[in-house]
Design a protein around this motif. Structure first.
Motif, PDB file in Angstrom:
ATOM      1  N   GLN A 167      -9.658  -0.996  -0.407  1.00 14.98           N
ATOM      2  CA  GLN A 167      -9.462  -1.005   1.042  1.00 14.98           C
ATOM      3  C   GLN A 167      -8.523  -2.138   1.466  1.00 14.98           C
ATOM      4  O   GLN A 167      -7.659  -1.956   2.337  1.00 14.98           O
ATOM      5  N   LEU A 168      -8.683  -3.300   0.845  1.00 13.09           N
ATOM      6  CA  LEU A 168      -7.794  -4.430   1.149  1.00 13.09           C
ATOM      7  C   LEU A 168      -6.355  -4.106   0.763  1.00 13.09           C
ATOM      8  O   LEU A 168      -5.413  -4.414   1.502  1.00 13.09           O
ATOM      9  N   ALA A 169      -6.179  -3.468  -0.398  1.00  9.78           N
ATOM     10  CA  ALA A 169      -4.829  -3.078  -0.829  1.00  9.78           C
ATOM     11  C   ALA A 169      -4.218  -2.073   0.140  1.00  9.78           C
ATOM     12  O   ALA A 169      -3.029  -2.157   0.485  1.00  9.78           O
ATOM     13  N   GLY A 170      -5.028  -1.118   0.595  1.00 14.81           N
ATOM     14  CA  GLY A 170      -4.526  -0.119   1.526  1.00 14.81           C
ATOM     15  C   GLY A 170      -4.108  -0.715   2.855  1.00 14.81           C
ATOM     16  O   GLY A 170      -3.051  -0.364   3.390  1.00 14.81           O
ATOM     17  N   LEU A 171      -4.915  -1.622   3.400  1.00 10.47           N
ATOM     18  CA  LEU A 171      -4.559  -2.233   4.688  1.00 10.47           C
ATOM     19  C   LEU A 171      -3.339  -3.136   4.562  1.00 10.47           C
ATOM     20  O   LEU A 171      -2.522  -3.223   5.484  1.00 10.47           O
ATOM     21  N   THR A 172      -3.211  -3.809   3.424  1.00 12.67           N
ATOM     22  CA  THR A 172      -2.019  -4.626   3.200  1.00 12.67           C
ATOM     23  C   THR A 172      -0.777  -3.741   3.146  1.00 12.67           C
ATOM     24  O   THR A 172       0.267  -4.065   3.734  1.00 12.67           O
ATOM     25  N   ALA A 173      -0.887  -2.608   2.452  1.00 17.15           N
ATOM     26  CA  ALA A 173       0.232  -1.667   2.381  1.00 17.15           C
ATOM     27  C   ALA A 173       0.595  -1.145   3.769  1.00 17.15           C
ATOM     28  O   ALA A 173       1.777  -1.025   4.112  1.00 17.15           O
TER      29      ALA A 173
END
Length: 227
Positions: A60-66
């Protein structure tokens, strides 16, 4: 007047300060997006524990950063006059390429980390999982766009056509990421996070549209005044 007090030295310090402020603004935007997951955690995290919970949260953190970097990418792509004057067109293009690669890595990591706890045998396919399927389409668009950008010199397309397709793919990616995040994550289903997402997205869209409009207007004036 000493060197430190000279106009050139003052201008250099001012330029560095503005660059730092821009960088700090981007990092603040990313930090604000990531903080939503801790202030408004998704329901899927409630019944996960151990490695599964860590992978899901990391995904989820990777997705929001993207997603946040996609918004930044939209601004870099149009090269607003203020940013171009501050950093230079070459630097903006270099950062555009670096961020594109980072977005692709984050998007792939997001998909793998989200799916891993559930197992590849439980892929969310079907109409009721349309937000997840939008995310799958988004992943394809991002990876394809980056690959085609890396292979641009080998493509049989003239640059103007490639640029038009590349730009459309970028706008499609931003549209898809908003649909995906708004409807797949409980964190942005209502309240302050949803309002903030619309506000930031609307601000970026307005900036991009205004930049394009001013550029077209300037180009048309130049054409009219050219003898």
């Amino acid at each position: 007047m000493n060197r430190l007090g000279s106009p050139s030295a003052t201008s250099t310090r001012s330029t560095k300060t503005r660059k730092l402020l821009v960088g700090a603004g981007v990092l603040t935007l990313i930090g604000a997006a990531l903080s939503v997951l801790f202030a408004y955690p998704t329901e899927t995290l409630w019944y996960k524990s151990g490695a599964d919970r860590i992978m899901l949260l990391a995904g989820q953190l990777a997705g929001l950063t993207a997603m946040t970097l996609l918004l930044v990418q939209s601004v870099l792509a149009v090269r607003p006059k203020g940013l171009a004057a501050l950093f230079g067109a070459a630097a903006l293009l270099r950062w555009h390429r670096i961020i594109a690669m980072l977005i692709a890595v984050l998007a792939v990591s997001h998909a793998l980390l989200i799916l891993a706890p559930e197992g590849l045998g439980n892929l969310p396919i079907g109409w009721k999982h349309w937000p997840e399927m939008v995310g799958g389409l988004l992943l394809v668009v991002i990876v394809t766009t980056v690959v085609f950008a890396l292979l641009r010199a080998r493509l049989p397309w003239p640059y103007p056509r490639w640029r038009a397709v590349h730009r459309l793919a970028g706008y499609l990616a931003v549209t898809l990421v908003f649909l995906h995040v708004l409807f797949v994550s409980e964190s942005f289903s209502q309240g302050a996070p949803r309002i903030a997402l619309f506000a930031v997205g609307g601000g970026v869209a307005l900036l991009v549209a205004t930049t394009h409009a001013l550029r077209r207007r300037f180009a048309s004036r130049s054409t009219i005044t050219t003898p």
